[in-house]
Write a protein that holds these residues in place. Structure first.
Motif, PDB file in Angstrom:
ATOM      1  N   ARG A  16       0.853  -1.191   0.000  1.00  0.00           N
ATOM      2  CA  ARG A  16       0.000   0.000   0.000  1.00  0.00           C
ATOM      3  C   ARG A  16       0.887   1.239   0.000  1.00  0.00           C
ATOM      4  N   GLY A  17       0.248   2.394  -0.149  1.00  0.00           N
ATOM      5  CA  GLY A  17       0.922   3.673   0.009  1.00  0.00           C
ATOM      6  C   GLY A  17       2.096   3.893  -0.920  1.00  0.00           C
ATOM      7  N   VAL A  18       3.141   4.527  -0.371  1.00  0.00           N
ATOM      8  CA  VAL A  18       4.312   4.880  -1.172  1.00  0.00           C
ATOM      9  C   VAL A  18       4.965   3.639  -1.769  1.00  0.00           C
ATOM     10  N   GLY A  19       5.050   2.566  -1.001  1.00  0.00           N
ATOM     11  CA  GLY A  19       5.671   1.344  -1.505  1.00  0.00           C
ATOM     12  C   GLY A  19       4.936   0.766  -2.694  1.00  0.00           C
ATOM     13  N   ALA A  20       3.607   0.711  -2.621  1.00  0.00           N
ATOM     14  CA  ALA A  20       2.812   0.178  -3.721  1.00  0.00           C
ATOM     15  C   ALA A  20       2.957   1.038  -4.970  1.00  0.00           C
ATOM     16  N   SER A  21       2.909   2.351  -4.792  1.00  0.00           N
ATOM     17  CA  SER A  21       3.060   3.247  -5.934  1.00  0.00           C
ATOM     18  C   SER A  21       4.451   3.124  -6.540  1.00  0.00           C
ATOM     19  N   THR A  22       5.463   2.996  -5.694  1.00  0.00           N
ATOM     20  CA  THR A  22       6.823   2.811  -6.196  1.00  0.00           C
ATOM     21  C   THR A  22       6.924   1.535  -7.015  1.00  0.00           C
ATOM     22  N   ALA A  23       6.357   0.449  -6.504  1.00  0.00           N
ATOM     23  CA  ALA A  23       6.400  -0.826  -7.210  1.00  0.00           C
ATOM     24  C   ALA A  23       5.727  -0.729  -8.573  1.00  0.00           C
ATOM     25  N   PHE A 219       5.809  11.332  -4.378  1.00  0.00           N
ATOM     26  CA  PHE A 219       7.008  10.890  -3.672  1.00  0.00           C
ATOM     27  C   PHE A 219       7.545   9.603  -4.296  1.00  0.00           C
ATOM     28  N   ALA A 220       6.645   8.697  -4.663  1.00  0.00           N
ATOM     29  CA  ALA A 220       7.068   7.454  -5.307  1.00  0.00           C
ATOM     30  C   ALA A 220       7.829   7.746  -6.595  1.00  0.00           C
ATOM     31  N   THR A 221       7.391   8.745  -7.337  1.00  0.00           N
ATOM     32  CA  THR A 221       8.079   9.113  -8.575  1.00  0.00           C
ATOM     33  C   THR A 221       9.517   9.522  -8.297  1.00  0.00           C
ATOM     34  N   GLU A 222       9.740  10.235  -7.196  1.00  0.00           N
ATOM     35  CA  GLU A 222      11.106  10.644  -6.846  1.00  0.00           C
ATOM     36  C   GLU A 222      11.958   9.449  -6.417  1.00  0.00           C
ATOM     37  N   ILE A 223      11.362   8.504  -5.725  1.00  0.00           N
ATOM     38  CA  ILE A 223      12.087   7.285  -5.357  1.00  0.00           C
ATOM     39  C   ILE A 223      12.494   6.517  -6.604  1.00  0.00           C
TER      40      ILE A 223
END
Length: 263
Positions: A16-23, A219-223
């Motif tokens: 979920r959250g930032v981790g899911a979006s990053t994935a 934030f995920a985009t920056e990661i």
């Protein structure tokens, strides 16, 4: 060719959250992705389904990061399923939970991060990268006070960052680079919600101080950008709203080391 075509990423805490979006964004760039969750398998499987529906490849792995055996299974799955491990995103964090023990923040945010790195290095090779995800409240905790409700988490995350940074020579020996990505409070995350509940008005105060707060996807985009950015190992990327932290960190007249670029 997609930027990460043929590469495999493990993203901790990615149901979920930032981790899911990053994935999901890594998968959009061609990466095979290992989705990690601690308890919520249906939520993790939904992320996998969304990636596969978009044409990507992913698998969900249940692993408690404070369990060394679980962590090694998580890393091995990347190799067993997709043939390699090329990117490790250390996103999972916690410590505001009330039912996991007083030392849970330290066990998860410091000890488990180091163990995950060590397990990952068993498979990461030359050209690999490790990305540690943190917050300004944690990154600057040595110089800037944070809310009392978050202090234990912040100090444990800073301890984790320092412990990982100390292992840069070990990573460099394997040709693996290390990057820290730090952000202010993120709109819509569990942590921000809990902090605002514990201290009403905290989220709005940070919006005013920072100008604006990043969304989960931003934030995920920056990661993801830092997963492939041409930066030296040890680089610290400050994402949005760091000016007041930097100013307060140097109010005593002592300059702090250059922290890298601000997004």
């Amino acid at each position: 060719m997609a930027a990460l075509s043929g590469k495999t990423a493990v993203v901790t805490g990615s149901s979920r959250g930032v981790g899911a979006s990053t994935a999901k964004q890594l998968a959009e760039l061609g990466a095979n992705v290992v989705i990690n969750y601690r308890q919520k398998a249906p939520r993790a499987n939904k992320v996998v389904a969304e990636i596969e529906a978009a044409g990507g490849r992913a698998v969900a792995v249940g692993a408690d990061l404070t369990d060394p055996e679980d962590v090694r299974t998580l890393m091995r799955t990347a190799v067993d399923e997709f043939g390699s491990l090329d990117l490790l995103v250390l996103n999972a964090s916690g410590g505001m939970e009330k039912d996991l023990g007083e030392d849970y923040a330290t066990r998860l945010n410091r000890d488990a991060q180091v163990d995950a790195l060590e397990a990952g290095l068993e498979h990461l090779g030359a050209g690999g990268r490790v990305v540690f995800v943190t917050s300004h409240q944690a990154h600057f905790i040595r110089e800037v006070e944070t809310m009392p409700e978050y202090e234990a988490v912040a100090r444990s995350k800073r301890a984790g960052e320092e412990a990982l940074t100390e292992r840069i020579p070990v990573m460099s020996d394997k040709g693996v680079s290390f990057v820290v990505v730090s952000a202010d409070m993120i709109e819509g995350t569990v942590t921000a919600t809990l902090l605002d509940r514990a201290r009403p008005g905290a989220l709005e105060a940070r919006r005013e101080a920072a100008g604006r707060l990043y969304s989960v996807d931003e934030f995920a985009t920056e990661i993801v950008r830092m997963a492939t950015a041409d930066v030296p190992t040890g680089h610290i990327e400050l994402v949005g709203g760091a000016d007041d932290f930097l100013a307060r960190a140097t109010e005593d007249g002592t300059a702090i080391e250059d922290e890298g670029e601000q997004a």
